[in-house]
Design a protein around this motif. Structure first.
Motif, PDB file in Angstrom:
ATOM      1  N   ALA A   1      45.407  37.666  41.692  1.00  0.00           N
ATOM      2  CA  ALA A   1      46.675  38.396  41.685  1.00  0.00           C
ATOM      3  C   ALA A   1      46.969  38.971  40.312  1.00  0.00           C
ATOM      4  O   ALA A   1      47.554  40.054  40.187  1.00  0.00           O
ATOM      5  CB  ALA A   1      47.802  37.468  42.122  1.00  0.00           C
ATOM      6  N   ALA A   2      46.551  38.230  39.261  1.00  0.00           N
ATOM      7  CA  ALA A   2      46.796  38.687  37.891  1.00  0.00           C
ATOM      8  C   ALA A   2      46.102  40.021  37.620  1.00  0.00           C
ATOM      9  O   ALA A   2      46.584  40.841  36.830  1.00  0.00           O
ATOM     10  CB  ALA A   2      46.315  37.638  36.894  1.00  0.00           C
ATOM     11  N   TYR A   3      44.978  40.255  38.285  1.00  0.00           N
ATOM     12  CA  TYR A   3      44.241  41.504  38.107  1.00  0.00           C
ATOM     13  C   TYR A   3      45.084  42.695  38.579  1.00  0.00           C
ATOM     14  O   TYR A   3      45.089  43.758  37.954  1.00  0.00           O
ATOM     15  CB  TYR A   3      42.932  41.440  38.884  1.00  0.00           C
ATOM     16  N   PHE A   4      45.806  42.500  39.682  1.00  0.00           N
ATOM     17  CA  PHE A   4      46.594  43.583  40.269  1.00  0.00           C
ATOM     18  C   PHE A   4      48.024  43.641  39.708  1.00  0.00           C
ATOM     19  O   PHE A   4      48.576  44.724  39.515  1.00  0.00           O
ATOM     20  CB  PHE A   4      46.654  43.431  41.783  1.00  0.00           C
ATOM     21  N   LEU A   5      48.621  42.473  39.443  1.00  0.00           N
ATOM     22  CA  LEU A   5      50.025  42.437  39.027  1.00  0.00           C
ATOM     23  C   LEU A   5      50.208  42.558  37.519  1.00  0.00           C
ATOM     24  O   LEU A   5      51.167  43.168  37.050  1.00  0.00           O
ATOM     25  CB  LEU A   5      50.682  41.140  39.517  1.00  0.00           C
TER      26      LEU A   5
END
Length: 282
Positions: free
Chosen positions: A104-108
């Motif tokens: 999720a950190a990659y996208f958010l």
């Protein structure tokens, strides 16, 4: 390393107590409520947050409320998973929630992914798949309950991690956000029990206070380890996850006599491999 070992031990003790208390017909939601009562108090005394200067208008209350709902909800899922899937698989699923939060950190948060981090995520996903598959040889009802419980733990802890990261990215101090979300979890848990018109049990509340002591000790010691080893975050991350998984395996095999299927062992190996890769990527 003593701090990391003690923090990991406290984490596994919480799971052991929660599984044992549930088997003795203690009321999980009452235990969880008492857990957040003592955790809120200890968090205030230990971290000494500056609550006097909280900006009501600038505090992301929607995030605090979401965390206040998510924390006791995931605790309930943890209790269910410990009963239906066992402590070994539950601890692996809980620790591998980091896979989802990193993805999720990659996208958010636009975090960059190295090759090692990608390998770690792939290994982690493989590990989760293995522990879910290990339920296929059980009865249909047990299979569904165990799989749903494990998935809820995996997804739930990942959601909490993502919300915490987002709260931190908004500039909210860790000590402040920790106290607010613990207190919110306490208030919402009490409201839930009042709405359900539950019959209060002293033994469940006392058990919850004990859970809260170990739960908070786990958090406080883990934070302390990060402070003392601030130049070696990978050591803290890997050490904590390794020890929790390994202590969980020991508890499952020797205390609860759980069976280790081949797919579970493979999931354990893949999970530990994933943790190593993620630690090296830090």
């Amino acid at each position: 390393m003593e701090l990391i070992f003690t923090a990991a031990t406290c984490s596994v003790i919480v799971s052991i107590l929660l599984k044992w208390f549930k088997a003795q017909n203690y009321v999980p939601m009452q235990m969880i409520t008492a857990n957040y009562a003592i955790a809120s108090l200890l968090a205030y005394l230990w971290f000494k947050p500056d609550l006097a200067h909280i900006s009501v208008s600038e505090t992301p209350w929607w995030l605090i409320i979401l965390l206040g709902i998510a924390l006791p909800s995931v605790f309930l899922c943890l209790s269910k998973s410990l009963q239906t899937a066992g402590i070994v698989k539950t601890e692996i699923a809980q620790r591998l929630a980091v896979i989802l939060s990193l993805s999720a950190a990659y996208f958010l948060f636009q975090e960059q992914f190295s090759t090692l981090k990608i390998i770690g995520i792939v290994l982690g996903l493989g590990a989760v798949g293995c522990i879910l598959y290990s339920h296929q040889q059980q009865s249909e009802k047990s299979t569904k309950q165990g799989m749903y419980a494990l998935l809820s733990v995996w997804l739930g802890y990942a959601l909490i991690d993502i919300l915490l990261k987002y709260t931190s990215s908004l500039g909210v101090q860790f000590a402040v956000s920790l106290n607010l979300m613990f207190f919110m979890a306490l208030i919402l848990s009490i409201l839930y029990l009042l709405i359900k018109k539950t019959k209060w049990h002293t033994k469940s509340l006392c058990a919850g206070l004990l859970l809260g002591l170990f739960n908070f000790a786990n958090i406080a010691l883990y934070v302390k380890a990060h402070i003392l080893l601030k130049d070696s975050p990978a050591v803290v991350f890997a050490g904590m996850n390794f020890m929790v998984i390994l202590l969980g395996v020991i508890a499952g095999l020797f205390i609860f006599k759980e069976e280790m299927k081949t797919s579970t062992v493979l999931g354990l190996v893949l999970g530990l491999g994933g943790v190593i890769c993620l630690a090296l990527a830090i």
